[in-house]
Write a protein that holds these residues in place. Structure first.
Motif, mmCIF file in Angstrom:
data_model
loop_
_atom_site.group_PDB
_atom_site.id
_atom_site.type_symbol
_atom_site.label_atom_id
_atom_site.label_comp_id
_atom_site.label_asym_id
_atom_site.label_seq_id
_atom_site.Cartn_x
_atom_site.Cartn_y
_atom_site.Cartn_z
ATOM 1 N N TRP A 123 -6.293 -10.759 1.143
ATOM 2 C CA TRP A 123 -4.965 -10.434 1.698
ATOM 3 C C TRP A 123 -4.954 -10.666 3.219
ATOM 4 C CZ3 TRP A 123 -0.073 -8.472 0.443
ATOM 5 C CH2 TRP A 123 0.626 -7.851 1.468
ATOM 6 N N ALA A 140 0.844 -9.877 -3.645
ATOM 7 C CA ALA A 140 0.963 -8.440 -3.928
ATOM 8 C C ALA A 140 1.778 -8.180 -5.188
ATOM 9 C CB ALA A 140 1.597 -7.730 -2.732
ATOM 10 N N LYS A 144 0.221 -5.953 -8.086
ATOM 11 C CA LYS A 144 0.769 -4.617 -8.305
ATOM 12 C C LYS A 144 1.698 -4.540 -9.527
ATOM 13 C CE LYS A 144 -1.319 -2.985 -4.688
ATOM 14 N NZ LYS A 144 -2.457 -2.036 -4.842
ATOM 15 N N SER A 198 4.940 -3.164 -2.955
ATOM 16 C CA SER A 198 4.946 -4.626 -3.019
ATOM 17 C C SER A 198 6.376 -5.175 -3.056
ATOM 18 C CB SER A 198 4.160 -5.113 -4.245
ATOM 19 O OG SER A 198 4.815 -4.751 -5.454
#
Length: 299
Positions: A123, A140, A144, A198
């Motif tokens: 990330w 993300a 997520k 996210s």
């Protein structure tokens, strides 16, 4: 119209996800090139014979391609032949995987779930490689929410707003665009805090960049955005066994623990995870055991 032009048109019209269509078209081009190199003058799909398919498979085998690649190649050819109205020929006994020597190969996946440490490391690198934040936002959403790459690439501001509302109210989001085969599906939210974070980050990226989509490729097409996404992830170290799909595998691992902790049996959990990922509950055991490594626990 040449054989290649005819087959390419059929391959495109046969539908499917973007990557599936691209693979199908690539197989068609390679098949026709193989015939041309051998001076085989076949002009129409209706003129393709068993021996031509065998010639092509032997050619690929000589190049050292693996069994799974050859199986996928035959699947693409069968789709094109069937779409051309040659379904019975596509299922000819001499063109079965067994007859071609392609059966008996494991379908075990080669990717692995990306653990939190590698996720955070990747990330940080992605944010440096793409200061717009779009690639990190898509990354993300995959991790997520358990989305496919295309599903995470497609949401606009209105979709993200709806997802935020659904995550808060329903505990699941309705994924419409970018889905496999164009089939809308429900995606359970197993980590509400992470999911909302996210989604809200993606909303912020769209607002800051004043763009319609999270990632914009060079040519402005979805394919160029998809390619840019994966190119940057590879630069950040998400390649090979830890390719981007490993983000989805990580979500699946989390989902397995989530359902098991709530009293679901392994059999029920496998079905639920598969359904969440858009595979259908009938493939639950396959999805969890083959893709996500849950082979050590009995049903």
């Amino acid at each position: 119209m040449s054989l290649q032009d005819e087959m390419l048109r059929i391959a495109r019209d046969a539908g499917g996800a973007m990557r599936t269509r691209e693979h199908r078209e690539r197989v068609v081009k390679e098949f026709c090139r193989c015939l041309r190199e051998r001076n085989i003058q076949t002009r129409h799909v209706g003129d393709i014979k068993v021996r031509l398919i065998k010639t092509y498979i032997d050619h690929l085998r000589e190049r050292g391609l693996g069994q799974r690649t050859l199986q996928n190649t035959m699947a693409a050819l069968r789709t094109v032949l069937t779409a051309a109205g040659r379904g019975p020929f596509a299922e000819h006994r001499e063109l079965s995987n067994a007859a071609l020597g392609l059966s008996g190969v494991s379908r075990d996946g080669t990717h692995e779930a990306i653990d939190d440490a590698h996720y955070q490391e990747a990330w940080a690198q992605v944010l440096q490689l793409d200061p717009t934040g779009g690639v990190a936002a898509v990354m993300a959403l995959q991790r997520k929410l358990g989305l496919r790459a295309l599903e995470a690439l497609r949401p606009r501001a209105d979709t993200l707003t709806r997802w935020e509302q659904e995550a808060l109210k329903d505990g699941a989001i309705h994924v419409i665009e970018g889905t496999k085969g164009g089939r809308p599906r429900k995606q359970s939210v197993i980590d509400q805090e992470g999911a909302l974070e996210s989604i809200r980050h993606a909303q912020q990226v769209l607002t800051q960049n004043n763009t319609t989509y999270l990632i914009n490729g060079k040519s402005g097409t979805l394919k160029s955005a998809y390619d840019r996404y994966h190119r940057i992830l590879r630069k950040a170290g998400l390649r090979g066994a830890r390719a981007s799909h490993g983000l989805r595998y990580a979500w699946a691992d989390q989902a397995m623990a989530f359902y098991r902790a709530r009293g679901y049996s392994l059999r029920e959990t496998l079905a639920l995870v598969a359904q969440d990922l858009g595979h259908g509950d009938g493939r639950g055991r396959y999805v969890a055991q083959v893709y996500y490594g849950h082979r050590r626990e009995g049903a």
